[in-house]
Design a protein around this motif. Structure first.
Motif, mmCIF file in Angstrom:
data_model
loop_
_atom_site.group_PDB
_atom_site.id
_atom_site.type_symbol
_atom_site.label_atom_id
_atom_site.label_comp_id
_atom_site.label_asym_id
_atom_site.label_seq_id
_atom_site.Cartn_x
_atom_site.Cartn_y
_atom_site.Cartn_z
ATOM 1 N N ASP A 52 18.349 -22.196 15.301
ATOM 2 C CA ASP A 52 17.546 -23.429 15.273
ATOM 3 C C ASP A 52 17.524 -24.101 16.644
ATOM 4 N N ILE A 53 18.676 -24.126 17.302
ATOM 5 C CA ILE A 53 18.764 -24.732 18.636
ATOM 6 C C ILE A 53 17.925 -23.924 19.624
ATOM 7 N N LEU A 54 18.071 -22.602 19.581
ATOM 8 C CA LEU A 54 17.290 -21.716 20.456
ATOM 9 C C LEU A 54 15.797 -21.927 20.244
ATOM 10 N N ASP A 55 15.386 -21.986 18.984
ATOM 11 C CA ASP A 55 13.983 -22.143 18.643
ATOM 12 C C ASP A 55 13.423 -23.469 19.161
ATOM 13 N N ALA A 56 14.184 -24.551 18.971
ATOM 14 C CA ALA A 56 13.732 -25.871 19.418
ATOM 15 C C ALA A 56 13.582 -25.925 20.937
ATOM 16 N N ILE A 57 14.526 -25.314 21.638
ATOM 17 C CA ILE A 57 14.457 -25.302 23.102
ATOM 18 C C ILE A 57 13.259 -24.481 23.569
ATOM 19 N N ARG A 58 13.085 -23.292 22.975
ATOM 20 C CA ARG A 58 11.939 -22.456 23.342
ATOM 21 C C ARG A 58 10.622 -23.185 23.097
ATOM 22 N N ARG A 59 10.554 -23.876 21.974
ATOM 23 C CA ARG A 59 9.333 -24.579 21.605
ATOM 24 C C ARG A 59 8.974 -25.655 22.632
ATOM 25 N N SER A 60 9.939 -26.488 22.983
ATOM 26 C CA SER A 60 9.631 -27.565 23.933
ATOM 27 C C SER A 60 9.399 -27.022 25.345
ATOM 28 N N MET A 61 10.138 -25.980 25.736
ATOM 29 C CA MET A 61 9.937 -25.397 27.060
ATOM 30 C C MET A 61 8.589 -24.678 27.153
ATOM 31 N N ALA A 62 8.158 -24.068 26.063
ATOM 32 C CA ALA A 62 6.863 -23.371 26.046
ATOM 33 C C ALA A 62 5.738 -24.344 26.394
ATOM 34 N N VAL A 63 5.780 -25.500 25.764
ATOM 35 C CA VAL A 63 4.761 -26.531 26.019
ATOM 36 C C VAL A 63 4.830 -27.012 27.472
ATOM 37 N N PHE A 87 6.387 -13.646 21.766
ATOM 38 C CA PHE A 87 6.258 -15.061 22.125
ATOM 39 C C PHE A 87 4.962 -15.643 21.559
ATOM 40 N N GLN A 88 3.856 -14.924 21.734
ATOM 41 C CA GLN A 88 2.562 -15.435 21.265
ATOM 42 C C GLN A 88 2.544 -15.611 19.746
ATOM 43 N N HIS A 89 3.165 -14.681 19.052
ATOM 44 C CA HIS A 89 3.258 -14.760 17.595
ATOM 45 C C HIS A 89 4.056 -16.003 17.185
ATOM 46 N N ARG A 90 5.196 -16.228 17.835
ATOM 47 C CA ARG A 90 6.044 -17.375 17.524
ATOM 48 C C ARG A 90 5.327 -18.684 17.845
ATOM 49 N N PHE A 91 4.626 -18.705 18.969
ATOM 50 C CA PHE A 91 3.895 -19.899 19.381
ATOM 51 C C PHE A 91 2.867 -20.289 18.311
ATOM 52 N N LYS A 92 2.190 -19.270 17.793
ATOM 53 C CA LYS A 92 1.185 -19.509 16.753
ATOM 54 C C LYS A 92 1.832 -20.070 15.488
ATOM 55 N N GLN A 93 3.052 -19.619 15.172
ATOM 56 C CA GLN A 93 3.774 -20.170 14.017
ATOM 57 C C GLN A 93 4.116 -21.641 14.247
ATOM 58 N N TRP A 94 4.502 -21.973 15.478
ATOM 59 C CA TRP A 94 4.850 -23.364 15.788
ATOM 60 C C TRP A 94 3.647 -24.294 15.735
ATOM 61 N N PHE A 95 2.557 -23.885 16.379
ATOM 62 C CA PHE A 95 1.460 -24.813 16.640
ATOM 63 C C PHE A 95 0.143 -24.465 15.952
ATOM 64 N N GLY A 96 0.082 -23.334 15.254
ATOM 65 C CA GLY A 96 -1.139 -22.964 14.553
ATOM 66 C C GLY A 96 -2.258 -22.495 15.457
ATOM 67 N N GLU A 97 -1.939 -22.224 16.700
ATOM 68 C CA GLU A 97 -2.919 -21.674 17.651
ATOM 69 C C GLU A 97 -2.179 -20.883 18.718
ATOM 70 N N SER A 98 -2.917 -20.036 19.426
ATOM 71 C CA SER A 98 -2.285 -19.221 20.468
ATOM 72 C C SER A 98 -1.972 -20.080 21.699
ATOM 73 N N PRO A 99 -1.076 -19.601 22.577
ATOM 74 C CA PRO A 99 -0.814 -20.349 23.814
ATOM 75 C C PRO A 99 -2.086 -20.579 24.626
ATOM 76 N N GLY A 100 -2.968 -19.576 24.646
ATOM 77 C CA GLY A 100 -4.241 -19.712 25.369
ATOM 78 C C GLY A 100 -5.113 -20.814 24.798
ATOM 79 N N GLN A 101 -5.211 -20.857 23.475
ATOM 80 C CA GLN A 101 -6.006 -21.902 22.810
ATOM 81 C C GLN A 101 -5.402 -23.278 23.066
ATOM 82 N N TYR A 102 -4.090 -23.342 23.010
ATOM 83 C CA TYR A 102 -3.376 -24.596 23.252
ATOM 84 C C TYR A 102 -3.682 -25.106 24.657
ATOM 85 N N ARG A 103 -3.589 -24.203 25.624
ATOM 86 C CA ARG A 103 -3.851 -24.556 27.024
ATOM 87 C C ARG A 103 -5.287 -25.034 27.212
ATOM 88 N N THR A 104 -6.237 -24.331 26.593
ATOM 89 C CA THR A 104 -7.659 -24.706 26.684
ATOM 90 C C THR A 104 -7.871 -26.109 26.139
#
Length: 110
Positions: A52-63, A87-104
């Motif tokens: 859980d700690i790893l996931d939370a850190i990855r999530r905030s650092m990804a953004v 990473f892209q798969h996990r990102f989509k689970q977190w935010f409901g969109e791909s990192p590329g879509q998020y960035r756009t």
């Protein structure tokens, strides 16, 4: 405080070691000189667990890395993923969109 000692040690360790690819339970236990069961028990008492700690850190650092304009492949490496697709798969689970879509979407905000 003292109550969250192991959570905070775990956070610090993960942040320091993530990009090096060795932010694992085993390496943390070696660093703290305790066994895995003891670490799990202490983290559970603090209401959390390593993943859980790893996931939370990855999530905030990804953004943060996306906002800084890092490439997705490089973010994936910085966060300790062996494959960019994981990473892209996990990102989509977190935010409901791909990192590329998020960035756009970020870049379209005024």
């Amino acid at each position: 405080g003292e109550r969250d000692l192991y959570s905070s040690k775990t956070k610090d360790y993960i942040i320091k070691n993530l990009a090096l690819g060795n932010a694992t339970v085993r390496s943390l236990c070696n660093e703290l000189n305790i066994d895995r069961t003891t670490l799990q028990r202490k983290l559970k008492r603090e209401g959390t667990c390593f993943s859980d700690i790893l996931d939370a850190i990855r999530r905030s650092m990804a953004v943060a890395y996306l906002k800084e304009g890092h490439r997705i492949k490089s973010i994936s490496n910085l966060l300790g993923y062996s494959e960019s697709s994981a990473f892209q798969h996990r990102f989509k689970q977190w935010f409901g969109e791909s990192p590329g879509q998020y960035r756009t979407r970020l870049s379209k905000k005024p």
